[in-house]
Write a protein that holds these residues in place. Structure first.
Motif, PDB file in Angstrom:
ATOM      1  N   SER A 256       0.089   4.158   5.997  1.00 24.83           N
ATOM      2  CA  SER A 256       1.416   3.535   5.974  1.00 24.83           C
ATOM      3  C   SER A 256       2.101   3.626   7.331  1.00 24.83           C
ATOM      4  CB  SER A 256       2.293   4.194   4.902  1.00 24.83           C
ATOM      5  OG  SER A 256       2.409   5.574   5.136  1.00 24.83           O
TER       6      SER A 256
ATOM      7  N   LYS B 120       9.499  -3.877  -7.743  1.00 32.18           N
ATOM      8  CA  LYS B 120       9.256  -3.324  -6.415  1.00 32.18           C
ATOM      9  C   LYS B 120       9.055  -4.417  -5.383  1.00 32.18           C
ATOM     10  CE  LYS B 120       5.133  -1.783  -5.573  1.00 32.18           C
ATOM     11  NZ  LYS B 120       4.687  -2.611  -4.456  1.00 32.18           N
ATOM     12  N   ASP B 121       9.665  -4.241  -4.219  1.00 27.28           N
ATOM     13  CA  ASP B 121       9.449  -5.132  -3.084  1.00 27.28           C
ATOM     14  C   ASP B 121       8.094  -4.805  -2.479  1.00 27.28           C
ATOM     15  OD1 ASP B 121       9.400  -6.541  -0.760  1.00 27.28           O
ATOM     16  OD2 ASP B 121      11.252  -5.711   0.080  1.00 27.28           O
TER      17      ASP B 121
ATOM     18  N   GLU C  97       8.375   4.350   2.907  1.00 25.85           N
ATOM     19  CA  GLU C  97       9.665   3.795   3.314  1.00 25.85           C
ATOM     20  C   GLU C  97      10.706   3.975   2.216  1.00 25.85           C
ATOM     21  OE1 GLU C  97       8.038   0.242   6.277  1.00 25.85           O
ATOM     22  OE2 GLU C  97       8.212  -0.098   4.119  1.00 25.85           O
ATOM     23  N   ARG C  98      10.302   3.732   0.977  1.00 19.84           N
ATOM     24  CA  ARG C  98      11.232   3.878  -0.142  1.00 19.84           C
ATOM     25  C   ARG C  98      11.645   5.340  -0.330  1.00 19.84           C
ATOM     26  NH1 ARG C  98      12.180   0.212  -4.041  1.00 19.84           N
ATOM     27  NH2 ARG C  98      11.541  -1.899  -3.500  1.00 19.84           N
TER      28      ARG C  98
ATOM     29  N   GLU D 216      14.011   6.440   2.509  1.00 22.70           N
ATOM     30  CA  GLU D 216      15.329   5.816   2.365  1.00 22.70           C
ATOM     31  C   GLU D 216      16.124   6.478   1.245  1.00 22.70           C
ATOM     32  OE1 GLU D 216      18.414   3.477   0.741  1.00 22.70           O
ATOM     33  OE2 GLU D 216      16.490   3.711  -0.302  1.00 22.70           O
TER      34      GLU D 216
ATOM     35  N   LYS E 279       6.706  -5.642   0.135  1.00 21.84           N
ATOM     36  CA  LYS E 279       6.672  -5.449   1.583  1.00 21.84           C
ATOM     37  C   LYS E 279       7.216  -4.076   1.976  1.00 21.84           C
ATOM     38  CE  LYS E 279       6.926 -10.334   2.872  1.00 21.84           C
ATOM     39  NZ  LYS E 279       5.539 -10.367   3.352  1.00 21.84           N
ATOM     40  N   THR E 280       7.645  -3.286   1.000  1.00 20.09           N
ATOM     41  CA  THR E 280       8.176  -1.957   1.271  1.00 20.09           C
ATOM     42  C   THR E 280       7.202  -0.918   0.744  1.00 20.09           C
ATOM     43  OG1 THR E 280      10.419  -2.810   1.018  1.00 20.09           O
ATOM     44  CG2 THR E 280      10.147  -0.433   0.960  1.00 20.09           C
ATOM     45  N   THR E 281       6.756  -0.022   1.606  1.00 19.44           N
ATOM     46  CA  THR E 281       5.780   0.981   1.194  1.00 19.44           C
ATOM     47  C   THR E 281       6.460   2.129   0.462  1.00 19.44           C
ATOM     48  OG1 THR E 281       5.971   2.280   3.230  1.00 19.44           O
ATOM     49  CG2 THR E 281       4.407   0.435   3.229  1.00 19.44           C
TER      50      THR E 281
ATOM     51  N   SER F 114       2.448  -4.984  11.500  1.00 18.11           N
ATOM     52  CA  SER F 114       3.597  -4.084  11.578  1.00 18.11           C
ATOM     53  C   SER F 114       4.192  -4.079  12.980  1.00 18.11           C
ATOM     54  CB  SER F 114       3.166  -2.668  11.178  1.00 18.11           C
ATOM     55  OG  SER F 114       4.244  -1.775  11.265  1.00 18.11           O
TER      56      SER F 114
END
Length: 304
Positions: free
Chosen positions: A240, A2-3, A10-11, A14, A5-7, A95
Motif C-alpha cells: 500500500s 467502500k471507496d 489510508e482509511r 484517517e 480507490k482508498t486503501t 500512485s
C-alpha cells in the motif's frame, strides 16, 4: 460502500483520532497482518487482539467496509499484486503520477514502513535470531532477485564484525553447490518477502534434513512456512506504499549485525581494523583512493 480507490491503510490512518483503544488495536493488527487475516475469522482476529468478534466487525464496518469478506477481498487483491512485479510497478507508478510531490510521498512511505517495523517488532524472535547466528559455525544468507542484494549486504557485514558468513548467490540446480557444505551447526537467514519459490522450498527442506536452523525474514510467507522454519522475522506490508519490499529487510540486516557486534566488541573492532588495513593496501586509505592511484589513472588516460 467502500471507496475502492482508498486503501485500508489510508482509511485507518484517517480514522485514527476517533478510534477507541480497542478499535486501534484491531486496526493495527489488520494493517500489519493482511496475510493472516485472509485465513482468519472474526473470532480468530478477536483472540489475536484480545477483543471480541463484535468489536472486530464493528471496527471494520466503521472504516467503510461492508464486513470482513469485503476487507479480505481488498487484502487478497493486494497480496496478488505483491506477487506480480508488473502489477506492483503499475500500482506504484499510478500512485506517483497522481501525486504532485512524489519524492516526498516515497520518503514519507519509507518512514511509515520503518515506524511500522519498529512498532510491531518481535523482540523475542529477534533475540532467538541473534543467538542462532552467534552460535552458528557459519551463517549462510539467501535472497532471490533483488533480495540477493540484502543477502549479500548481511553476509558482508557479518564478516566485517567477525562472524563466518557466506551469501549463496546461485539459483536453480546450481544452488545445490552452495547447499553442499551446510551442517547442523549452521544457520541460514532467508530473505523472502513474498515468493515461495522452488529455491525457498529446497533450502528449507534441506536445512531441516541436516538440522541447520532457518531464520525467515518475510512479509507474506509467515503462515505457509511457520511450521518449517525456526524463527520468523515479520516485516510490515509494503504494497500500500510506494516503497520497496526490501527496505525493512535491509534495516533488519544492519540492526542484526550491530547487535551481534556488540556481543563481541573487541573481536569485532579487531576484525574491522584488519579490514581497514587490508583496504588501505589497495587504495592508500580505508575509504578513498590515494593520490598516487588517481594519478596512475590519469596517466593511463593520457596515453590513449
Amino acid at each position: 460502500m467502500k471507496d475502492t480507490k482508498t486503501t485500508f491503510q489510508e482509511r485507518y490512518l484517517e480514522a485514527g483520532p476517533r478510534l477507541t483503544p480497542s478499535e486501534k488495536k484491531i486496526g493495527e493488527y489488520l494493517l500489519r497482518n493482511p496475510d493472516e487475516v485472509l485465513g482468519a475469522s472474526a473470532v480468530k482476529i478477536a483472540e489475536a487482539t484480545g477483543t471480541s468478534d463484535a468489536s472486530v466487525i464493528r471496527t471494520i464496518k466503521g472504516l467503510g467496509y461492508q464486513g470482513l469478506p469485503d476487507l479480505k477481498k481488498e487484502f487478497l487483491e493486494s497480496v496478488l499484486r505483491r506477487r506480480n512485479s508488473a502489477a506492483a510497478l503499475d500500482h506504484n507508478i499510478e500512485s506517483i503520477q497522481t501525486n504532485k510531490r512524489p519524492a516526498e510521498q516515497m520518503l514519507a512511505n519509507s518512514v511509515d514502513i520503518i515506524d511500522a517495523f519498529r512498532e510491531g517488532f518481535d523482540h523475542e524472535a529477534f533475540a532467538r535470531c541473534v543467538a542462532a547466528v552467534s552460535n552458528a559455525r557459519r551463517t549462510y544468507t539467501y535472497g532471490l532477485g533483488a533480495g540477493s542484494m540484502v543477502s549479500g549486504f548481511l553476509a558482508l557485514h557479518l564478516k566485517r564484525v567477525g562472524f563466518d558468513a557466506e551469501a549463496m548467490m546461485l539459483a536453480g540446480y546450481r544452488l545445490a553447490d552452495d547447499l553442499l557444505p551446510l551442517t547442523a551447526n549452521d544457520c541460514i537467514v532467508l530473505i523472502a518477502p513474498f515468493h515461495q519459490t522452488t529455491e525457498v522450498e529446497v533450502i528449507v527442506d534441506h536445512a531441516k534434513d541436516v538440522g541447520a536452523s532457518v531464520v525467515l525474514v518475510t512479509e507474506a510467507l509467515g503462515m505457509s512456512l511457520q511450521n518449517r522454519v525456526d524463527i520468523i522475522i515479520k516485516t510490515p506490508p509494503s504494497i500500500s506504499n510506494v516503497v520497496s519490499e526490501h527496505l525493512a529487510p535491509f534495516v533488519f540486516s544492519y540492526v542484526l549485525t550491530m547487535q551481534l557486534a556488540s556481543l563481541q566488541k573487541d573481536a569485532s573492532l579487531k576484525r574491522n581494523n584488519l579490514f581497514n588495513d587490508l583496504s588501505s593496501r589497495f587504495t592508500g586509505s580505508p575509504d578513498f583512493p590515494s593520490p598516487v592511484f588517481l594519478s596512475d589513472i590519469d596517466d593511463d588516460d593520457s596515453d590513449n
